[in-house]
Design a protein around this motif. Sequence first.
Motif, PDB file in Angstrom:
ATOM      1  N   LYS A   1       0.816  -1.209   0.000  1.00 15.80           N
ATOM      2  CA  LYS A   1       0.000   0.000   0.000  1.00 15.80           C
ATOM      3  C   LYS A   1       0.854   1.265   0.000  1.00 15.80           C
ATOM      4  N   ILE A   2       2.151   1.142  -0.345  1.00 21.31           N
ATOM      5  CA  ILE A   2       3.081   2.239  -0.108  1.00 21.31           C
ATOM      6  C   ILE A   2       2.703   3.516  -0.866  1.00 21.31           C
ATOM      7  N   ASP A   3       2.149   3.386  -2.080  1.00 21.27           N
ATOM      8  CA  ASP A   3       1.791   4.587  -2.841  1.00 21.27           C
ATOM      9  C   ASP A   3       0.680   5.370  -2.156  1.00 21.27           C
ATOM     10  N   SER A   4      -0.356   4.671  -1.715  1.00 24.70           N
ATOM     11  CA  SER A   4      -1.467   5.373  -1.061  1.00 24.70           C
ATOM     12  C   SER A   4      -1.042   5.925   0.294  1.00 24.70           C
ATOM     13  N   ILE A   5      -0.126   5.223   0.988  1.00 26.78           N
ATOM     14  CA  ILE A   5       0.348   5.696   2.285  1.00 26.78           C
ATOM     15  C   ILE A   5       1.154   6.983   2.127  1.00 26.78           C
ATOM     16  N   THR A   6       2.109   6.999   1.178  1.00 30.33           N
ATOM     17  CA  THR A   6       2.918   8.207   0.987  1.00 30.33           C
ATOM     18  C   THR A   6       2.045   9.376   0.543  1.00 30.33           C
ATOM     19  N   GLN A   7       1.027   9.109  -0.285  1.00 29.21           N
ATOM     20  CA  GLN A   7       0.130  10.186  -0.710  1.00 29.21           C
ATOM     21  C   GLN A   7      -0.661  10.731   0.474  1.00 29.21           C
ATOM     22  N   SER A   8      -1.141   9.846   1.334  1.00 32.66           N
ATOM     23  CA  SER A   8      -1.893  10.287   2.517  1.00 32.66           C
ATOM     24  C   SER A   8      -1.005  11.080   3.467  1.00 32.66           C
ATOM     25  N   VAL A   9       0.243  10.642   3.628  1.00 30.79           N
ATOM     26  CA  VAL A   9       1.174  11.372   4.500  1.00 30.79           C
ATOM     27  C   VAL A   9       1.440  12.766   3.929  1.00 30.79           C
ATOM     28  N   LYS A  10       1.641  12.854   2.602  1.00 29.00           N
ATOM     29  CA  LYS A  10       1.842  14.158   1.967  1.00 29.00           C
ATOM     30  C   LYS A  10       0.659  15.088   2.249  1.00 29.00           C
ATOM     31  N   GLU A  11      -0.552  14.555   2.077  1.00 29.67           N
ATOM     32  CA  GLU A  11      -1.740  15.385   2.290  1.00 29.67           C
ATOM     33  C   GLU A  11      -1.849  15.825   3.744  1.00 29.67           C
ATOM     34  N   ARG A  12      -1.489  14.934   4.670  1.00 31.73           N
ATOM     35  CA  ARG A  12      -1.530  15.286   6.096  1.00 31.73           C
ATOM     36  C   ARG A  12      -0.526  16.391   6.419  1.00 31.73           C
ATOM     37  N   VAL A  13       0.672  16.283   5.857  1.00 37.36           N
ATOM     38  CA  VAL A  13       1.702  17.295   6.095  1.00 37.36           C
ATOM     39  C   VAL A  13       1.271  18.640   5.514  1.00 37.36           C
ATOM     40  N   GLN A  14       0.786  18.614   4.260  1.00 40.87           N
ATOM     41  CA  GLN A  14       0.362  19.861   3.624  1.00 40.87           C
ATOM     42  C   GLN A  14      -0.769  20.517   4.407  1.00 40.87           C
ATOM     43  N   ASN A  15      -1.724  19.718   4.850  1.00 37.53           N
ATOM     44  CA  ASN A  15      -2.852  20.246   5.607  1.00 37.53           C
ATOM     45  C   ASN A  15      -2.401  20.862   6.927  1.00 37.53           C
ATOM     46  N   ASN A  16      -1.433  20.202   7.585  1.00 40.65           N
ATOM     47  CA  ASN A  16      -0.948  20.709   8.872  1.00 40.65           C
ATOM     48  C   ASN A  16      -0.252  22.055   8.723  1.00 40.65           C
ATOM     49  N   PHE A  17       0.631  22.172   7.733  1.00 45.64           N
ATOM     50  CA  PHE A  17       1.419  23.399   7.633  1.00 45.64           C
ATOM     51  C   PHE A  17       0.655  24.533   6.965  1.00 45.64           C
ATOM     52  N   GLU A  18      -0.376  24.207   6.189  1.00 43.10           N
ATOM     53  CA  GLU A  18      -1.233  25.265   5.663  1.00 43.10           C
ATOM     54  C   GLU A  18      -1.893  26.034   6.795  1.00 43.10           C
ATOM     55  N   THR A  19      -2.169  25.337   7.894  1.00 44.40           N
ATOM     56  CA  THR A  19      -2.778  25.985   9.065  1.00 44.40           C
ATOM     57  C   THR A  19      -1.905  27.134   9.576  1.00 44.40           C
ATOM     58  N   TYR A  20      -0.586  26.986   9.409  1.00 43.60           N
ATOM     59  CA  TYR A  20       0.354  28.007   9.880  1.00 43.60           C
ATOM     60  C   TYR A  20       0.825  28.917   8.743  1.00 43.60           C
ATOM     61  N   GLY A  21       0.168  28.807   7.584  1.00 43.89           N
ATOM     62  CA  GLY A  21       0.512  29.658   6.449  1.00 43.89           C
ATOM     63  C   GLY A  21       1.783  29.253   5.735  1.00 43.89           C
ATOM     64  N   ILE A  22       2.258  28.026   5.953  1.00 40.21           N
ATOM     65  CA  ILE A  22       3.486  27.553   5.294  1.00 40.21           C
ATOM     66  C   ILE A  22       3.094  26.633   4.151  1.00 40.21           C
ATOM     67  N   THR A  23       3.232  27.115   2.947  1.00 45.05           N
ATOM     68  CA  THR A  23       2.877  26.322   1.758  1.00 45.05           C
ATOM     69  C   THR A  23       4.030  26.202   0.775  1.00 45.05           C
ATOM     70  N   ASP A  24       5.057  27.019   0.969  1.00 47.40           N
ATOM     71  CA  ASP A  24       6.169  27.051   0.018  1.00 47.40           C
ATOM     72  C   ASP A  24       7.231  26.024   0.422  1.00 47.40           C
ATOM     73  N   PHE A  25       6.950  24.749   0.171  1.00 52.74           N
ATOM     74  CA  PHE A  25       7.939  23.709   0.465  1.00 52.74           C
ATOM     75  C   PHE A  25       7.738  22.534  -0.479  1.00 52.74           C
ATOM     76  N   PHE A  26       8.749  21.680  -0.543  1.00 55.33           N
ATOM     77  CA  PHE A  26       8.724  20.489  -1.398  1.00 55.33           C
ATOM     78  C   PHE A  26       8.912  19.270  -0.510  1.00 55.33           C
ATOM     79  N   LEU A  27       8.025  18.287  -0.672  1.00 51.79           N
ATOM     80  CA  LEU A  27       8.119  17.057   0.110  1.00 51.79           C
ATOM     81  C   LEU A  27       8.049  15.873  -0.844  1.00 51.79           C
ATOM     82  N   ASP A  28       8.998  14.940  -0.692  1.00 50.76           N
ATOM     83  CA  ASP A  28       9.035  13.797  -1.600  1.00 50.76           C
ATOM     84  C   ASP A  28       9.458  12.549  -0.842  1.00 50.76           C
ATOM     85  N   PHE A  29       9.031  11.400  -1.359  1.00 49.35           N
ATOM     86  CA  PHE A  29       9.401  10.099  -0.793  1.00 49.35           C
ATOM     87  C   PHE A  29      10.067   9.291  -1.901  1.00 49.35           C
TER      88      PHE A  29
END
Length: 248
Positions: free
Chosen positions: A118-146
Amino acid sequence: ECAAIAALPGSGSDCMFGYLHEDNFVLEPLSPLRKCTTLSVAAHTLYEKTNPYVLPGPGGAINLHESKFEQIDDNKVRVSGSRFVPTEEYFVKLEGVKRVGYRTISCAGVKDPIMISKIDSITQSVKERVQNNFETYGITDFFLDFKIYGRNGVMGMFPDAPQRTGDELLIIIEAVAPTQEQADTICGFARSTMLHFGYEGRIATAGNLAFPFSPSDCKMGEVYEFNVYHLMKVEDPKKLFPIEYVQF
């Protein structure tokens, strides 16, 4: 600079001797452990090239369509038939980079076959969780990759590469952000999220990842990317590269 990489077995630390003749050149490795063969020398025309037959450079290109590779003794190869074809106009290559941020990485191993499936769906879900968390603090200018080694970690950039998956994976979590502190924080949050991510079928809850190093996160410093990479037409190439002779 490649020297004995064009020999068998190849080596980046041994020397190669080149004999230049009027219409050919001969290559000979200086180590008795190595030999030049027609295959090893011809194969080097593929080295860092998009086209093995035409090697462009300032003022023209080397054309290898009629090149001939001959074994003249046990460890020497003669190359003939290469032609330099000048261009009508003279170009020099410009290369430049720009800083895009700071990088932090974390390396982790995965063994659970359920998670691997399930690694593809897991990494995608983790990406979405990270993006959602940092958007709360106004941080959107970053790159995240697995980067997933054991499942096309090298060939994954090619869409037609066969999808082969090993029974163990190495996941490199990479975060690039405007500051090192932000990159550290984003990488740490992504690593922690993946470590404890709950996926369907998971049995153990102590953690999904095995870390070969402690601390698990590594600051990689500044990150650069190409922003200038093209040919510039010049009227007089010598003007750009003046030579000064000093007698002392």
